[in-house]
Design a protein around this motif. Structure first.
Motif, mmCIF file in Angstrom:
data_model
loop_
_atom_site.group_PDB
_atom_site.id
_atom_site.type_symbol
_atom_site.label_atom_id
_atom_site.label_comp_id
_atom_site.label_asym_id
_atom_site.label_seq_id
_atom_site.Cartn_x
_atom_site.Cartn_y
_atom_site.Cartn_z
ATOM 1 N N THR A 1 47.192 -48.447 128.481
ATOM 2 C CA THR A 1 48.063 -48.283 127.309
ATOM 3 C C THR A 1 48.318 -46.785 127.158
ATOM 4 O OG1 THR A 1 46.086 -48.452 125.897
ATOM 5 C CG2 THR A 1 47.453 -50.408 126.095
ATOM 6 N N PRO A 2 49.294 -46.257 127.908
ATOM 7 C CA PRO A 2 49.502 -44.811 127.962
ATOM 8 C C PRO A 2 50.256 -44.205 126.781
ATOM 9 C CG PRO A 2 51.067 -45.911 129.386
ATOM 10 C CD PRO A 2 50.147 -46.981 128.844
ATOM 11 N N PHE A 3 50.822 -45.018 125.903
ATOM 12 C CA PHE A 3 51.654 -44.478 124.833
ATOM 13 C C PHE A 3 50.917 -44.461 123.499
ATOM 14 C CE2 PHE A 3 54.543 -46.213 128.062
ATOM 15 C CZ PHE A 3 55.148 -45.032 128.441
ATOM 16 N N ASP A 4 51.463 -43.709 122.551
ATOM 17 C CA ASP A 4 50.805 -43.433 121.270
ATOM 18 C C ASP A 4 50.394 -44.669 120.478
ATOM 19 O OD1 ASP A 4 50.950 -40.724 121.700
ATOM 20 O OD2 ASP A 4 52.747 -40.436 120.484
ATOM 21 N N GLU A 5 51.168 -45.743 120.569
ATOM 22 C CA GLU A 5 50.869 -46.915 119.741
ATOM 23 C C GLU A 5 49.763 -47.807 120.304
ATOM 24 O OE1 GLU A 5 54.463 -48.269 122.244
ATOM 25 O OE2 GLU A 5 53.703 -46.405 121.434
ATOM 26 N N GLY A 6 49.316 -47.567 121.555
ATOM 27 C CA GLY A 6 48.335 -48.460 122.146
ATOM 28 C C GLY A 6 48.942 -49.847 122.291
ATOM 29 N N ALA A 7 48.096 -50.881 122.271
ATOM 30 C CA ALA A 7 48.616 -52.250 122.392
ATOM 31 C C ALA A 7 47.621 -53.252 121.827
ATOM 32 C CB ALA A 7 48.918 -52.602 123.846
ATOM 33 N N GLU A 8 48.173 -54.352 121.351
ATOM 34 C CA GLU A 8 47.377 -55.521 120.976
ATOM 35 C C GLU A 8 47.993 -56.692 121.730
ATOM 36 O OE1 GLU A 8 46.269 -58.266 117.109
ATOM 37 O OE2 GLU A 8 46.761 -56.150 116.789
ATOM 38 N N TYR A 9 47.149 -57.479 122.398
ATOM 39 C CA TYR A 9 47.665 -58.565 123.222
ATOM 40 C C TYR A 9 46.654 -59.688 123.367
ATOM 41 C CZ TYR A 9 45.231 -55.791 126.868
ATOM 42 O OH TYR A 9 44.318 -55.071 127.589
ATOM 43 N N ILE A 10 47.161 -60.843 123.752
ATOM 44 C CA ILE A 10 46.329 -62.014 124.039
ATOM 45 C C ILE A 10 46.266 -62.166 125.548
ATOM 46 C CG2 ILE A 10 46.132 -64.532 123.831
ATOM 47 C CD1 ILE A 10 45.746 -63.121 121.146
ATOM 48 N N ALA A 11 45.067 -62.333 126.077
ATOM 49 C CA ALA A 11 44.872 -62.553 127.508
ATOM 50 C C ALA A 11 44.243 -63.928 127.713
ATOM 51 C CB ALA A 11 43.980 -61.473 128.106
ATOM 52 N N VAL A 12 44.841 -64.698 128.607
ATOM 53 C CA VAL A 12 44.334 -66.017 128.972
ATOM 54 C C VAL A 12 44.037 -65.983 130.462
ATOM 55 C CG1 VAL A 12 44.871 -68.475 129.120
ATOM 56 C CG2 VAL A 12 45.734 -67.128 127.187
ATOM 57 N N CYS A 13 42.790 -66.237 130.835
ATOM 58 C CA CYS A 13 42.386 -66.208 132.239
ATOM 59 C C CYS A 13 41.981 -67.604 132.695
ATOM 60 C CB CYS A 13 41.207 -65.262 132.446
ATOM 61 S SG CYS A 13 41.549 -63.553 131.990
ATOM 62 N N MET A 14 42.487 -67.974 133.890
ATOM 63 C CA MET A 14 42.156 -69.279 134.480
ATOM 64 C C MET A 14 41.800 -69.081 135.945
ATOM 65 S SD MET A 14 45.063 -71.729 132.806
ATOM 66 C CE MET A 14 44.534 -73.147 133.741
ATOM 67 N N PRO A 15 40.566 -69.421 136.372
ATOM 68 C CA PRO A 15 39.448 -69.821 135.530
ATOM 69 C C PRO A 15 39.009 -68.669 134.623
ATOM 70 C CG PRO A 15 38.721 -69.485 137.800
ATOM 71 C CD PRO A 15 40.211 -69.338 137.785
ATOM 72 N N ALA A 16 38.040 -68.929 133.773
ATOM 73 C CA ALA A 16 37.624 -67.953 132.769
ATOM 74 C C ALA A 16 37.182 -66.635 133.390
ATOM 75 C CB ALA A 16 36.490 -68.530 131.919
ATOM 76 N N PHE A 17 37.474 -65.551 132.672
ATOM 77 C CA PHE A 17 37.029 -64.219 133.068
ATOM 78 C C PHE A 17 35.513 -64.193 133.231
ATOM 79 C CE2 PHE A 17 35.060 -60.246 132.027
ATOM 80 C CZ PHE A 17 35.788 -59.319 132.757
ATOM 81 N N SER A 18 35.065 -63.438 134.224
ATOM 82 C CA SER A 18 33.645 -63.098 134.330
ATOM 83 C C SER A 18 33.531 -61.756 135.030
ATOM 84 C CB SER A 18 32.847 -64.157 135.097
ATOM 85 O OG SER A 18 32.988 -64.004 136.487
#
Length: 120
Positions: A95-112
């Motif tokens: 997130t290189p810009f001043d506002e940053g970011a908010e987001y939803i991440a969905v991983c399949m299969p689940a993140f580990s």
């Protein structure tokens, strides 16, 4: 029967600045290995080590701008847009810009941590 998630579990994040990961479904919060769903809040200037994960990641940006780099291209994903990265792809999030970011991440299969394969 429905499963109510009262609150997410905050997961430690990789990267150069503190990023907040709130897992609602996944290996940690719900014991689910098939899918993980988390809200991410990344500050301005955050960058994550490159990775080559064993999962597909569906990302929907809610606020700000998320940069997604591949070996061939850089994608700037704005609020209201989404991106899919496929299992086995080399990718790096930031997130290189001043506002940053908010987001939803969905991983399949689940993140580990064992299947994300981050570079050192």
């Amino acid at each position: 029967m429905p499963i109510l998630i009262e609150k997410p579990t905050v997961i430690p994040a990789a990267g150069t600045k503190p990023k907040i990961i709130e897992e609602y479904f996944g290996r940690v919060n719900s014991g689910n290995e098939q899918i993980s769903i988390a809200r991410m809040k990344s500050p301005a200037g955050w960058i994550e080590p490159a990775q080559q994960p064993e999962f597909d990641e569906y990302t929907v940006v809610l606020k700000g701008l998320l940069r997604v780099e591949t070996k061939d291209k850089v994608y700037d994903v704005k609020a209201g847009s989404a991106i899919l990265t496929k299992s086995g792809e080399w990718i790096r999030y930031s997130t290189p810009f001043d506002e940053g970011a908010e987001y939803i991440a969905v991983c399949m299969p689940a993140f580990s941590p064992e299947t994300v394969h981050r570079e050192q």
